[in-house]
Design an enzyme around this catalytic site. Structure first.
Site, PDB file in Angstrom:
ATOM      1  N   CYS B  49      -3.169  -8.506 -28.189  1.00 13.89           N
ATOM      2  CA  CYS B  49      -2.331  -9.519 -27.541  1.00 13.89           C
ATOM      3  C   CYS B  49      -1.590 -10.377 -28.566  1.00 13.89           C
ATOM      4  CB  CYS B  49      -3.160 -10.374 -26.594  1.00 13.89           C
ATOM      5  SG  CYS B  49      -4.604 -11.071 -27.374  1.00 13.89           S
ATOM      6  N   ASN B  50      -2.058 -10.351 -29.800  1.00 19.92           N
ATOM      7  CA  ASN B  50      -1.401 -11.181 -30.816  1.00 19.92           C
ATOM      8  C   ASN B  50      -0.541 -10.419 -31.809  1.00 19.92           C
ATOM      9  OD1 ASN B  50      -2.028 -13.745 -30.096  1.00 19.92           O
ATOM     10  ND2 ASN B  50      -4.012 -13.754 -31.142  1.00 19.92           N
ATOM     11  N   SER B 108      -6.056 -13.650 -38.080  1.00 18.31           N
ATOM     12  CA  SER B 108      -6.144 -13.886 -36.639  1.00 18.31           C
ATOM     13  C   SER B 108      -5.815 -15.330 -36.287  1.00 18.31           C
ATOM     14  CB  SER B 108      -7.569 -13.599 -36.157  1.00 18.31           C
ATOM     15  OG  SER B 108      -7.895 -12.273 -36.396  1.00 18.31           O
ATOM     16  N   GLN B 115     -13.366  -9.950 -32.490  1.00 16.93           N
ATOM     17  CA  GLN B 115     -12.750  -8.958 -31.625  1.00 16.93           C
ATOM     18  C   GLN B 115     -11.813  -7.989 -32.374  1.00 16.93           C
ATOM     19  OE1 GLN B 115     -10.586 -10.924 -28.586  1.00 16.93           O
ATOM     20  NE2 GLN B 115     -11.105  -9.440 -27.017  1.00 16.93           N
TER      21      GLN B 115
END
Lengths: 274, 420
Positions: B49-50, B108, B115
């Site tokens: 998602c990033n 991140s 994750q």
């Protein structure tokens, strides 16, 4: 010529010294891994000490003939055994940082004593004396454990109350675990010490014909016993828990240590084994 | 050569990330299309998602970078401007470093989260299944996983919670040891209290009671946790039975007072009590904290812990960067050595061919030798050839690890006429 027993004793001493250093280092660098390794080293030391004591018991043909070194070794052995046994139940490795120095002190004191010097004068030896000693030692060892847990509880409590758990707080065991150890220490220690004292009194009554020896050690011990009894009563009947119990245990333990030192150096006593 | 092209939360807004994500997800044979790009030897595609990233082993880095950027922009329907601003491209050591940092969760949004490693592993597995990777990327990914493991074990980057609700769970564990069987009381049906409650349950807490002014709201939240709902009128009673209290009502004054807690101490038999007050204005009287065996944390206390942990993570990240740098150097050296491998193989083949030819020529006189002697000559010749080749091979490996392998490879190929 150094005997095999002495070599095993020195090995136990070295293991315990390393474990103590490891625990203290673990506390200062705040890494739990070191404390885990130290627990294993302490366990090895405990095995050596058990061998040493077993060997001595066989050699001296009975527990009655134990020398002063073995007497002090039994203290160290009992504390280490109870602490290690507890490690199966709870994850409180860092408690070792408070316990191991005591074990080491007892072993160092033991090293300075002669193995052949009889702990109990020959005319006093017998099963009653032995059980008096063993029970009293076990009871006192459990109080050492309860108080060490109490001391840690006080530190952890202060960190949590000041909202600064930080690295040290993360490293120390949880309040619940520490309170439980304190509880178990008192719960088991008190009856053992009581039995030990009854054994001593019975011996005095049978052999000396007098239940009450008017010995300084006996008087102090009785005082400490009464306070411990009071603590256990407060815990079980009144419901004292947590910080109050922890601080009282520490205070009583300090008194206990003080009494032991004062008696050793200031009074004459029939309990002058060390 | 290794190249990496992509965009992440730092370079691209959510709208652009969404477009690219959707474009790539819709494509069934994405890896096949990517491999078809000219000059791309091996490729892997990572999408979370990033971030959306492509990492590839290629022949010509600048050309491949452009081709891959063009491909991604086309896939996501990005405008030229968006592509120029959002897409980044790295090559060689920079690309390797980026991949290692991503896998180790240094890149991140929440540094140190666990994750991303699983997501990279999934992406690699997919590429493996499609046979899209080869020797260079396989080694790269194994190195990346190794780096992530080292970062996790050798630094404290993932050690402490960095969200308020996790910090609360961590504190509860410091007080109770285990949360198994612990009873939780939620006062107010706020979102934050719900989230913390969920974390506590996830960690073993069992009975949940929800107290709220409106009983129907309490009931609907209690239903989620399979707990029970009560009104605020019976709060005193509920406080006697629980171990953890989370309060987040919108009440203007204190809902839990010092007196209330004092009164239930006897009934509680002095058991430890952990109170978390995440409401503003506060629901629980701060004086409660002065009671023995009661631990009260408000939202600021929890936030301070989170800030402290965040600071620690940033410190640990410096150590992690050191580990990444070491691993990048090791992999880069290996990759450069890899450039000399075909030449080393050709050199050995040529030498073996020469030995074979000469042996055939010498067969006439060698046949007169006794049986054992023929083998001895064979061993002797091979020994001489190996000794002669040892130095050039070793120098080629060393030179290509330190510098660029192309120069030394060209010299060796010319010197030994390997291209004829």
């Amino acid at each position: 010529m150094i005997s095999v027993g002495m070599i095993i004793f020195v090995l136990a001493l070295v293991c315990c010294a390393f474990a103590t250093a490891g625990y203290l280092l673990s506390l200062s660098v705040k890494k739990i891994g070191l404390a885990k390794v130290s627990t294993w080293i302490l366990a090895i030391g405990f095995l050596f000490l058990s061998l040493n004591l077993l060997g001595a018991a066989i050699q001296s043909a009975g527990w009655d003939n134990f020398g002063s070194r073995h007497f002090l070794s039994i203290y160290a052995w009992a504390i280490a055994g109870i602490y290690l046994g507890l490690q199966f139940k709870t994850k409180t490795r860092l408690l070792g940082a408070f316990i191991a120095p005591f074990i080491l002190l007892f072993l160092i004191a033991a090293a300075g004593q002669g193995a052949d010097k009889n702990l109990v004068p020959p005319q006093w030896q017998g099963w009653l004396t032995t059980s008096h000693l063993v029970l009293a030692i076990a009871g006192e060892s459990l109080f050492v454990l309860a108080s060490a847990a109490g001391a840690m509880f006080m530190i952890q409590n202060s960190l949590l109350k000041h909202k600064k758990p930080g690295k040290l707080g993360r490293l120390l065991p949880s309040l619940s675990d520490l309170d439980r150890i304190n509880h178990l220490g008192l719960l088991w220690g008190f009856p053992l010490l009581t039995l030990g004292m009854i054994g001593g009194a019975a011996y005095a009554a049978f052999v000396w014909g007098n239940l009450w020896a008017y010995d300084s050690k006996v008087i102090w011990s009785l005082a400490v016993w009464v306070i411990y009894g009071f603590l256990l009563h407060q815990r079980l009947a009144i419901g004292w828990k947590g910080i109050r119990m922890a601080s009282w245990s520490c205070a009583v333990f300090a008194l206990f240590l003080l009494s032991a030192l004062v008696i050793r150096f200031c009074f004459s006593t029939v309990h002058n084994f060390i | 050569m290794i190249v990496l092209v992509g965009l992440n939360h730092k370079t691209a807004p959510l709208s652009v990330r969404e477009k690219l994500f959707a474009g790539c997800q819709g494509e069934s044979n994405l890896l096949g299309d990517l491999r078809a790009i000219d000059g791309v030897l091996e490729i892997m595609y990572l999408s979370t998602c990033n971030r959306v990233e492509l990492v590839a082993a290629v022949e010509d880095a600048p050309q491949a970078l452009n081709a891959l950027k063009y491909f991604l922009a086309g896939q996501g329907g990005l405008t030229n401007e968006e592509a120029a601003v959002c897409l980044y491209g790295y090559q060689d050591a920079e690309a390797i470093r980026h991949m290692f940092r991503v896998t180790s969760s240094l890149d991140s949004q929440v540094m140190g989260e666990a994750q991303i490693l699983g997501q990279v592993k999934d992406a690699y597995r997919q590429a493996l299944e499609k046979n899209a990777t080869g020797i260079a990327l396989n080694r790269l990914m194994h190195r990346a996983f190794r780096t992530a493991k080292r970062v996790r074990t050798e630094t404290g980057i993932a050690a402490n919670p960095v969200s308020v609700s996790f910090a609360a769970v961590e504190l509860a564990k410091k007080i109770f040891g285990t949360l198994a069987g612990k009873k939780v009381l939620l006062i107010g049906a706020g979102e934050m209290a719900e989230l913390t409650g969920q974390h506590l349950i996830g960690n073993g807490a069992e009975e949940i009671t929800v107290a709220n002014r409106s009983l129907s709201q309490a009931a609907s939240l209690a239903e989620k946790f399979h707990g029970k709902a009560i009104g605020l009128a019976v709060l005193d009673e509920a406080l006697c039975n629980v171990d953890i209290v989370i309060s987040s009502t919108g009440a203007p004054s204190h809902i839990v007072t010092q007196e209330m807690i004092r009164q239930c101490l006897r009934k509680r038999k002095n058991r430890l009590l952990f109170l978390i007050d995440i409401a503003v204005p506060r629901d629980i009287d701060p004086a409660v904290d002065s009671i023995e065996n009661v631990y009260l944390y408000n939202i600021d206390n929890l936030q301070d812990i989170v800030d402290e942990n965040m600071k620690n993570r940033r410190c640990e990240a410096l150590k992690a960067e050191q580990i990444v740098a070491e691993e990048v150097t090791q992999y880069s050296n290996w990759l450069k050595e890899l450039g000399a491998v075909p030449t080393i193989v050709s050199l050995r083949n040529k030498a073996e061919a020469i030995v074979r030819m000469e042996m055939i020529k010498a067969q006439s006189w060698m046949s007169k030798l006794e049986n054992g002697d023929r083998e001895k000559v064979d061993v002797l010749v091979k020994g001489i050839v190996n000794k002669l080749l040892h130095a050039p091979v070793a120098v080629m490996k060393e030179e290509s690890a330190e510098l660029n392998s192309q120069d030394i490879v060209a010299v060796v190929r010319q010197l030994f006429r390997l291209d004829e």
